[in-house]
Design an enzyme around this catalytic site. Structure first.
Site, short mmCIF file in Angstrom:
data_model
loop_
_atom_site.label_atom_id
_atom_site.label_comp_id
_atom_site.label_asym_id
_atom_site.label_seq_id
_atom_site.Cartn_x
_atom_site.Cartn_y
_atom_site.Cartn_z
N GLU A 127 27.06 5.48 16.31
CA GLU A 127 26.98 6.49 17.37
C GLU A 127 27.23 7.89 16.83
OE1 GLU A 127 29.45 3.49 20.27
OE2 GLU A 127 30.04 5.58 20.13
N CYS A 146 29.83 15.03 16.67
CA CYS A 146 30.79 14.06 16.12
C CYS A 146 29.97 12.93 15.48
CB CYS A 146 31.63 13.55 17.29
SG CYS A 146 32.72 12.23 16.89
N CYS A 153 34.85 -0.41 11.64
CA CYS A 153 35.97 0.15 10.87
C CYS A 153 36.94 -0.97 10.53
CB CYS A 153 36.68 1.23 11.67
SG CYS A 153 38.03 2.03 10.77
N CYS A 157 42.59 0.01 14.63
CA CYS A 157 43.53 0.58 15.62
C CYS A 157 43.23 -0.04 16.99
CB CYS A 157 43.38 2.10 15.70
SG CYS A 157 43.55 2.90 14.10
N CYS A 160 41.12 1.64 19.91
CA CYS A 160 39.84 2.22 19.50
C CYS A 160 38.74 1.16 19.56
CB CYS A 160 39.98 2.77 18.09
SG CYS A 160 38.42 3.23 17.33
N CYS A 377 35.38 6.62 20.68
CA CYS A 377 34.71 6.23 19.44
C CYS A 377 34.34 4.75 19.46
CB CYS A 377 35.70 6.64 18.37
SG CYS A 377 36.07 5.80 16.95
N1 SAH Z 1 38.86 6.81 11.45
C1 SAH Z 1 39.13 8.19 11.55
C2 SAH Z 1 38.03 8.99 12.21
C3 SAH Z 1 37.33 8.35 13.35
S1 SAH Z 1 38.31 8.08 14.81
C4 SAH Z 1 40.46 8.42 12.25
O1 SAH Z 1 41.00 7.48 12.83
O2 SAH Z 1 40.95 9.54 12.18
C5 SAH Z 1 38.39 9.74 15.44
C6 SAH Z 1 39.53 10.00 16.40
O3 SAH Z 1 39.28 9.31 17.64
C7 SAH Z 1 40.87 9.51 15.89
O4 SAH Z 1 41.85 10.52 16.00
C8 SAH Z 1 41.14 8.35 16.80
O5 SAH Z 1 42.49 8.07 16.90
C9 SAH Z 1 40.50 8.81 18.10
N2 SAH Z 1 40.31 7.74 19.08
C10 SAH Z 1 39.90 6.48 18.89
N3 SAH Z 1 39.88 5.78 20.05
C11 SAH Z 1 40.32 6.63 21.01
C12 SAH Z 1 40.54 6.51 22.42
N4 SAH Z 1 40.34 5.35 23.06
N5 SAH Z 1 40.99 7.59 23.08
C13 SAH Z 1 41.23 8.76 22.44
N6 SAH Z 1 41.05 8.94 21.12
C14 SAH Z 1 40.60 7.88 20.40
FE1 SF4 Z 2 39.02 3.16 12.55
FE2 SF4 Z 2 39.07 3.74 15.15
FE3 SF4 Z 2 41.35 3.58 13.78
FE4 SF4 Z 2 39.66 5.65 13.32
S1 SF4 Z 2 40.76 5.20 15.22
S2 SF4 Z 2 40.75 4.38 11.78
S3 SF4 Z 2 37.69 4.59 13.62
S4 SF4 Z 2 39.92 1.89 14.14
#
Ligand code: SAH
Ligand code: SF4
Length: 430
Positions: A127, A146, A153, A157, A160, A377
């Site tokens: 995406e 973005c 990934c 997390c 996410c 994301c």
């Molecule tokens: N993997 C990298 C970059 C991609 S994620 C990272 O984690 O930094 C980009 C951002 O989106 C990160 O700060 C992540 O914590 C945030 N993100 C992911 N899922 C989210 C959600 N459900 N609500 C708000 N922010 C989210």
């Molecule tokens: Fe990976 Fe999502 Fe965690 Fe970023 S926030 S490191 S994309 S699992």
């Protein structure tokens, strides 16, 4: 192409009798995509000059090809009518002009947010999200894109949607850059241009760092995309060796660190690679980066109701970051399926922000864009991948509730480091 279990969902569930969250992502090998012709946008001026030379053409052709790829928005080599027909044909055979194809576009925020689901050459989907911010007092109009650096990934997390997908594969340099070329064409059709690019889509950029650095070089290069380094942000969940490598290279872009929690027991749960690189090491590496480059670090904190928004957490974060060259962004969690969590209420976020500001830390509360199109994301790709069974979802929720309750009591996680980011993982070596 085979559907296989995601490589890294072990972060959630190794010891559990329940299956890990569904094998939702198709995981083709990188070899399959490497067998296709390379994407034109992954070529550097030097590699293109070598190719042009091998074809007995004069060197000014390099500029013509680069301009066609990056400036004029030509949709294929056949459209570069300034080139002789045999060269056009040779280019069309040797390179893929576009490695991403928009299979789906969704609009929200009255058209201000546009999410693109890109299908790559091997069928895998990633995406990108384009956000338009109109000019406001003291600020010029911004069109921020973005982009994704990986399909899925490995970090996992739990708030996410990409993390839930597991790891698919690294994106090629051209696949990263073609998300930009696609969006640039869309905004150009509206008489606008892209002003900012953030690596905050799917994937962990510092675990695909060689290609991300090649992509940043192309974005910076006046002969290619020509966007200033200050307008590019790369976000990491805390891959310490990657941060150190960036520090040695000098300022290339703004570094954002997804902090989410300043206490290890909680960050172990929210960002599972914390079990490998604890928060103090991540912040120390970020601090060295700021000192060496003179560039402020941005810390991202996704605010989750009753999980990481407590006074205890605000105090821990204020203590950790006090005196640093840093800026904190507090972002209410976007709703994602299959978690027990929701966004913190606004008064709670305000109180958290006040605590940080009271410690002299610059803090901004950001509002997420495009919630109704699943702009979190990986959300759209997750929707495409299909849903896990209700039993799996219920189990996942229970585990997350238990883990965050244990974290609140100060207990460190006994879960293993996710497979894709453990010792020996590519990009993860010290
Ligand atoms: N993997 C990298 C970059 C991609 S994620 C990272 O984690 O930094 C980009 C951002 O989106 C990160 O700060 C992540 O914590 C945030 N993100 C992911 N899922 C989210 C959600 N459900 N609500 C708000 N922010 C989210
Ligand atoms: Fe990976 Fe999502 Fe965690 Fe970023 S926030 S490191 S994309 S699992």
């Amino acid at each position: 192409m085979t559907a296989v279990k995601p490589a890294a969902k072990g972060s959630c569930d190794n010891a559990s009798p329940m299956p890990t969250v569904v094998p939702t992502i198709i995981q083709p090998s990188l070899a399959a995509i490497l067998s296709l012709p390379p994407g034109i946008s992954g070529e550097t001026p030097a590699s293109l000059a070598a190719w042009i030379g091998e074809h007995g053409e004069p060197s000014f052709r390099v500029r013509q090809v680069l301009d066609a790829a990056w400036r004029t928005g030509a949709a294929s080599a056949a459209e570069i009518t300034t080139l002789p027909a045999p060269l056009r044909e040779a280019l069309a055979t040797a390179f893929r002009w576009d490695t991403v194809a928009d299979s789906e576009l969704r609009l929200s925020d009255g058209g201000g947010t546009e999410k693109a689901l890109h299908r790559l050459g091997d069928g895998i989907v990633v995406e990108s999200v384009l956000m338009h911010f109109p000019a406001s007092a003291g600020h010029r109009e911004r069109n921020t894109l973005c982009i994704s650096s990986q399909a899925g990934c490995a970090v996992g997390c739990p708030f996410c949607a990409t993390g839930e997908l597991g790891f698919g594969r690294d994106l090629l340099t051209a696949e990263i850059l073609d998300q930009v070329r696609h969006a640039a064409r869309r905004v150009a059709a509206r008489g606008r241009r892209l002003t900012n690019i953030v690596f905050m889509g799917m994937g962990e950029p510092l675990l695909n760092l060689d290609r991300v650095l090649e992509a940043v070089e192309a974005l910076n290069d006046p002969k290619r995309f020509g966007l200033g380094a200050r307008h590019i942000t790369v976000s990491t969940s805390g891959v310490v060796p990657g941060i150190r490598r960036l520090t040695a290279l000098g300022p290339q872009f703004t570094l954002a660190v997804s902090l989410h929690a300043a206490r290890d027991p909680l960050r172990d749960v929210l960002v599972p690679l914390n079990r490998r690189w604890p928060v103090a090491d991540v912040v120390a590496a970020a601090r060295e980066h700021a000192a060496a480059t003179g560039r402020r670090i941005t810390y991202e904190v996704t605010m989750i109701d009753g999980v990481n928004d407590t006074d205890l957490d605000a105090v821990a974060m204020a203590t950790l970051l006090r005196g640093d060259l840093a800026h904190v962004n507090l972002i209410p969690m976007n709703p994602v399926a299959h978690t027990p969590w929701t966004a913190s209420p606004m008064p709670v976020i305000d109180r958290f922000a006040a605590r940080l500001r009271g410690a002299g830390i610059e803090t901004t509360i950001r509002h997420n864009r495009g919630q109704e199109i699943g702009a979190a994301c990986g959300q759209l790709a997750a929707d495409h991948a299909g849903a896990p069974t209700p039993a799996v979802v219920a189990h996942r929720r229970e585990r997350l509730v238990a883990q965050s309750a244990a974290a609140l009591r100060g207990e460190r996680s006994r879960e293993p480091v996710p497979a894709g980011v453990g010792p020996g993982a590519r990009g993860g070596n010290e």
